[in-house]
Design a protein around this motif. Structure first.
Motif, PDB file in Angstrom:
ATOM      1  N   ALA A   1       0.820  -1.207   0.000  1.00 28.89           N
ATOM      2  CA  ALA A   1       0.000   0.000   0.000  1.00 28.89           C
ATOM      3  C   ALA A   1       0.854   1.258   0.000  1.00 28.89           C
ATOM      4  O   ALA A   1       0.593   2.223  -0.734  1.00 28.89           O
ATOM      5  N   LEU A   2       1.902   1.265   0.820  1.00 29.05           N
ATOM      6  CA  LEU A   2       2.799   2.421   0.874  1.00 29.05           C
ATOM      7  C   LEU A   2       3.505   2.635  -0.458  1.00 29.05           C
ATOM      8  O   LEU A   2       3.659   3.776  -0.919  1.00 29.05           O
ATOM      9  N   GLN A   3       3.937   1.559  -1.088  1.00 25.63           N
ATOM     10  CA  GLN A   3       4.607   1.682  -2.383  1.00 25.63           C
ATOM     11  C   GLN A   3       3.658   2.209  -3.452  1.00 25.63           C
ATOM     12  O   GLN A   3       4.057   3.001  -4.322  1.00 25.63           O
ATOM     13  N   THR A   4       2.384   1.821  -3.377  1.00 26.12           N
ATOM     14  CA  THR A   4       1.397   2.321  -4.329  1.00 26.12           C
ATOM     15  C   THR A   4       1.209   3.830  -4.186  1.00 26.12           C
ATOM     16  O   THR A   4       1.159   4.570  -5.175  1.00 26.12           O
ATOM     17  N   VAL A   5       1.116   4.296  -2.940  1.00 28.74           N
ATOM     18  CA  VAL A   5       0.848   5.712  -2.697  1.00 28.74           C
ATOM     19  C   VAL A   5       2.103   6.571  -2.873  1.00 28.74           C
ATOM     20  O   VAL A   5       2.063   7.634  -3.503  1.00 28.74           O
ATOM     21  N   LEU A   6       3.234   6.107  -2.320  1.00 28.94           N
ATOM     22  CA  LEU A   6       4.463   6.906  -2.359  1.00 28.94           C
ATOM     23  C   LEU A   6       5.240   6.744  -3.661  1.00 28.94           C
ATOM     24  O   LEU A   6       6.131   7.542  -3.965  1.00 28.94           O
ATOM     25  N   ARG A   7       4.957   5.675  -4.398  1.00 27.09           N
ATOM     26  CA  ARG A   7       5.630   5.403  -5.671  1.00 27.09           C
ATOM     27  C   ARG A   7       7.141   5.265  -5.510  1.00 27.09           C
ATOM     28  O   ARG A   7       7.939   5.828  -6.276  1.00 27.09           O
TER      29      ARG A   7
ATOM     30  N   THR B   1      -3.404  -2.611  18.364  1.00 31.42           N
ATOM     31  CA  THR B   1      -3.983  -1.271  18.331  1.00 31.42           C
ATOM     32  C   THR B   1      -2.899  -0.207  18.438  1.00 31.42           C
ATOM     33  O   THR B   1      -3.148   0.959  18.139  1.00 31.42           O
ATOM     34  N   GLY B   2      -1.686  -0.596  18.861  1.00 31.06           N
ATOM     35  CA  GLY B   2      -0.610   0.364  19.058  1.00 31.06           C
ATOM     36  C   GLY B   2       0.724  -0.080  18.495  1.00 31.06           C
ATOM     37  O   GLY B   2       1.782   0.221  19.040  1.00 31.06           O
ATOM     38  N   GLN B   3       0.708  -0.808  17.382  1.00 33.56           N
ATOM     39  CA  GLN B   3       1.951  -1.222  16.728  1.00 33.56           C
ATOM     40  C   GLN B   3       2.670   0.007  16.159  1.00 33.56           C
ATOM     41  O   GLN B   3       2.038   0.998  15.769  1.00 33.56           O
ATOM     42  N   VAL B   4       4.001  -0.079  16.102  1.00 31.23           N
ATOM     43  CA  VAL B   4       4.822   1.022  15.594  1.00 31.23           C
ATOM     44  C   VAL B   4       5.829   0.454  14.598  1.00 31.23           C
ATOM     45  O   VAL B   4       6.403  -0.613  14.813  1.00 31.23           O
ATOM     46  N   ALA B   5       6.047   1.177  13.507  1.00 25.94           N
ATOM     47  CA  ALA B   5       7.060   0.790  12.526  1.00 25.94           C
ATOM     48  C   ALA B   5       7.713   2.046  11.973  1.00 25.94           C
ATOM     49  O   ALA B   5       7.176   3.150  12.108  1.00 25.94           O
ATOM     50  N   HIS B   6       8.896   1.870  11.364  1.00 24.13           N
ATOM     51  CA  HIS B   6       9.534   2.994  10.681  1.00 24.13           C
ATOM     52  C   HIS B   6      10.022   2.547   9.306  1.00 24.13           C
ATOM     53  O   HIS B   6      10.194   1.347   9.042  1.00 24.13           O
ATOM     54  N   THR B   7      10.233   3.529   8.452  1.00 24.33           N
ATOM     55  CA  THR B   7      10.789   3.280   7.132  1.00 24.33           C
ATOM     56  C   THR B   7      11.483   4.540   6.646  1.00 24.33           C
ATOM     57  O   THR B   7      11.169   5.647   7.103  1.00 24.33           O
ATOM     58  N   ASP B   8      12.424   4.396   5.741  1.00 25.45           N
ATOM     59  CA  ASP B   8      13.121   5.530   5.132  1.00 25.45           C
ATOM     60  C   ASP B   8      12.675   5.651   3.676  1.00 25.45           C
ATOM     61  O   ASP B   8      12.754   4.680   2.913  1.00 25.45           O
ATOM     62  N   VAL B   9      12.212   6.836   3.296  1.00 26.46           N
ATOM     63  CA  VAL B   9      11.737   7.065   1.930  1.00 26.46           C
ATOM     64  C   VAL B   9      12.357   8.349   1.406  1.00 26.46           C
ATOM     65  O   VAL B   9      12.806   9.202   2.179  1.00 26.46           O
ATOM     66  N   PRO B  10      12.390   8.539   0.094  1.00 24.15           N
ATOM     67  CA  PRO B  10      12.922   9.787  -0.466  1.00 24.15           C
ATOM     68  C   PRO B  10      12.132  11.005   0.036  1.00 24.15           C
ATOM     69  O   PRO B  10      10.905  10.965   0.139  1.00 24.15           O
ATOM     70  N   ARG B  11      12.848  12.063   0.315  1.00 29.23           N
ATOM     71  CA  ARG B  11      12.222  13.289   0.822  1.00 29.23           C
ATOM     72  C   ARG B  11      11.116  13.787  -0.114  1.00 29.23           C
ATOM     73  O   ARG B  11      10.048  14.207   0.337  1.00 29.23           O
ATOM     74  N   GLU B  12      11.337  13.705  -1.414  1.00 31.84           N
ATOM     75  CA  GLU B  12      10.339  14.227  -2.348  1.00 31.84           C
ATOM     76  C   GLU B  12       9.051  13.403  -2.310  1.00 31.84           C
ATOM     77  O   GLU B  12       7.942  13.941  -2.481  1.00 31.84           O
ATOM     78  N   ALA B  13       9.161  12.076  -2.064  1.00 28.02           N
ATOM     79  CA  ALA B  13       7.966  11.239  -1.980  1.00 28.02           C
ATOM     80  C   ALA B  13       7.138  11.606  -0.752  1.00 28.02           C
ATOM     81  O   ALA B  13       5.901  11.686  -0.808  1.00 28.02           O
ATOM     82  N   TRP B  14       7.807  11.841   0.368  1.00 27.72           N
ATOM     83  CA  TRP B  14       7.121  12.244   1.596  1.00 27.72           C
ATOM     84  C   TRP B  14       6.501  13.631   1.459  1.00 27.72           C
ATOM     85  O   TRP B  14       5.344  13.844   1.830  1.00 27.72           O
ATOM     86  N   ASP B  15       7.240  14.577   0.914  1.00 26.86           N
ATOM     87  CA  ASP B  15       6.719  15.931   0.771  1.00 26.86           C
ATOM     88  C   ASP B  15       5.467  15.961  -0.107  1.00 26.86           C
ATOM     89  O   ASP B  15       4.548  16.752   0.132  1.00 26.86           O
ATOM     90  N   ALA B  16       5.420  15.088  -1.107  1.00 21.42           N
ATOM     91  CA  ALA B  16       4.282  15.084  -2.016  1.00 21.42           C
ATOM     92  C   ALA B  16       3.013  14.516  -1.381  1.00 21.42           C
ATOM     93  O   ALA B  16       1.899  14.833  -1.815  1.00 21.42           O
ATOM     94  N   GLN B  17       3.169  13.690  -0.335  1.00 25.47           N
ATOM     95  CA  GLN B  17       2.009  12.983   0.213  1.00 25.47           C
ATOM     96  C   GLN B  17       1.760  13.252   1.701  1.00 25.47           C
ATOM     97  O   GLN B  17       0.772  12.744   2.242  1.00 25.47           O
ATOM     98  N   ARG B  18       2.594  14.025   2.360  1.00 24.64           N
ATOM     99  CA  ARG B  18       2.536  14.115   3.817  1.00 24.64           C
ATOM    100  C   ARG B  18       1.160  14.538   4.345  1.00 24.64           C
ATOM    101  O   ARG B  18       0.717  14.058   5.390  1.00 24.64           O
ATOM    102  N   ASP B  19       0.460  15.418   3.649  1.00 25.82           N
ATOM    103  CA  ASP B  19      -0.811  15.934   4.157  1.00 25.82           C
ATOM    104  C   ASP B  19      -1.990  15.013   3.845  1.00 25.82           C
ATOM    105  O   ASP B  19      -3.092  15.237   4.367  1.00 25.82           O
ATOM    106  N   ARG B  20      -1.776  14.007   3.016  1.00 25.16           N
ATOM    107  CA  ARG B  20      -2.891  13.139   2.632  1.00 25.16           C
ATOM    108  C   ARG B  20      -2.545  11.657   2.680  1.00 25.16           C
ATOM    109  O   ARG B  20      -3.350  10.826   2.248  1.00 25.16           O
ATOM    110  N   LEU B  21      -1.376  11.323   3.244  1.00 21.70           N
ATOM    111  CA  LEU B  21      -0.931   9.927   3.212  1.00 21.70           C
ATOM    112  C   LEU B  21      -1.873   9.013   3.998  1.00 21.70           C
ATOM    113  O   LEU B  21      -2.231   7.928   3.531  1.00 21.70           O
TER     114      LEU B  21
END
Length: 279
Positions: A48-54, A72-92
């Motif tokens: 799902a993340l790859q579909t949205v962030l490309r 209900t409270g799982q946590v994960a992290h990932t590293d993605v290109p800054r431009e991919a995050w900036d493009a989707q941060r408000d609607r991810l």
């Protein structure tokens, strides 16, 4: 606590580290870790993340839950290109809702410090196991996360037994061994409480090894049914192999409810301590 198949990710090279809060109903899922030809939380969420962030996405998680276990409270992290995050941060979050299956949700995604590590930075993980010992079974609307138990349980005896297990021990008697993984853990909290026909077992530790919480619950159930004395679960701690007489409680009653982390300034130090294997 370090598994050789899951190395720490390293930020840099124009990447931004994201922290995700995740919830899921594990009933139809084969656990967290991706597996070929099986539905898993990691597999569905990375897709799902790859579909949205490309862009390629690989998640590191706080606790790799087993098949059938919820969160209900799982946590994960990932590293993605800054431009991919900036493009989707408000609607991810909203866009993920549109592509994820209904049994997985991401309530929050945010930028995290480079030193944040969902797995190695965690201080404590908190689980709740739910049982209903009413003759009628669990409430229909809670049947996915509450196990119906056929016999009435002595919660006071279970709570007494739970207290004797607290502290740092080798929990080999309660763990399924994994190559290269230690079974030494610090059990920070283990309690049993009743609310009407609902029995909750709450467990907190720096980390849990494979099947540890469900095995602890299984031992407490033997006490609650009167088949074992309250001292019996702690009496298994000197063993160096898994105790075959301990029931592994059904997965459906277990939920990962929270993961605690230190302040940002202490994240790097905490991860370094956690990666050092205990003797």
């Amino acid at each position: 606590m370090h598994d050789v198949d899951e190395p720490a990710t390293v930020p840099g090279g124009g990447l931004v580290r994201l922290r995700l809060r995740i919830a899921y109903d594990g009933t139809a899922l084969h656990g967290w870790a991706r597996q070929p030809a099986q539905r898993t939380v990691q597999g569905d969420l990375e897709a799902a993340l790859q579909t949205v962030l490309r862009c390629p996405v690989e998640l590191t998680v706080a606790g790799r839950t087993d098949a059938g276990v919820h969160a209900t409270g799982q946590v994960a992290h990932t590293d993605v290109p800054r431009e991919a995050w900036d493009a989707q941060r408000d609607r991810l979050v909203r866009r993920l809702r549109g592509v994820l299956p209904l049994d997985i949700a991401v309530p929050a995604v945010g930028e995290a410090p480079d030193d944040f590590d969902a797995r190695f930075g965690a201080l404590r993980r908190h689980y709740v196991y739910r049982l209903a010992d009413a003759d009628s079974g669990p409430p229909p609307l809670r049947r996915a996360d509450t196990v119906g138990w056929p016999r009435r349980l002595d919660v006071d005896a279970m709570h007494l037994a739970a207290g004797l297990l607290l502290g740092e021990h080798d929990f080999a008697a309660y763990c399924r061994r994994r190559e290269g993984a230690t079974t030494i853990r610090t059990l920070l909290g283990l309690s049993v409480e009743r609310n009407g026909d609902l029995v909750r077992v709450r467990a907190s530790a720096d980390a849990f090894c494979h099947s540890m919480v469900r095995s602890l619950v299984g031992a407490l159930l033997a006490v609650g049914e009167g088949r074992r004395p309250p001292e019996w679960p702690a009496g298994l701690l000197p063993r160096t192999e898994r105790a075959s007489e301990v029931l592994v409680a059904p997965a459906g009653g277990l939920t990962l409810v929270a993961v605690d982390y230190p302040p940002d300034a202490e994240l790097a130090a905490r991860a370094q301590v956690t990666r050092a294997r205990r003797d």
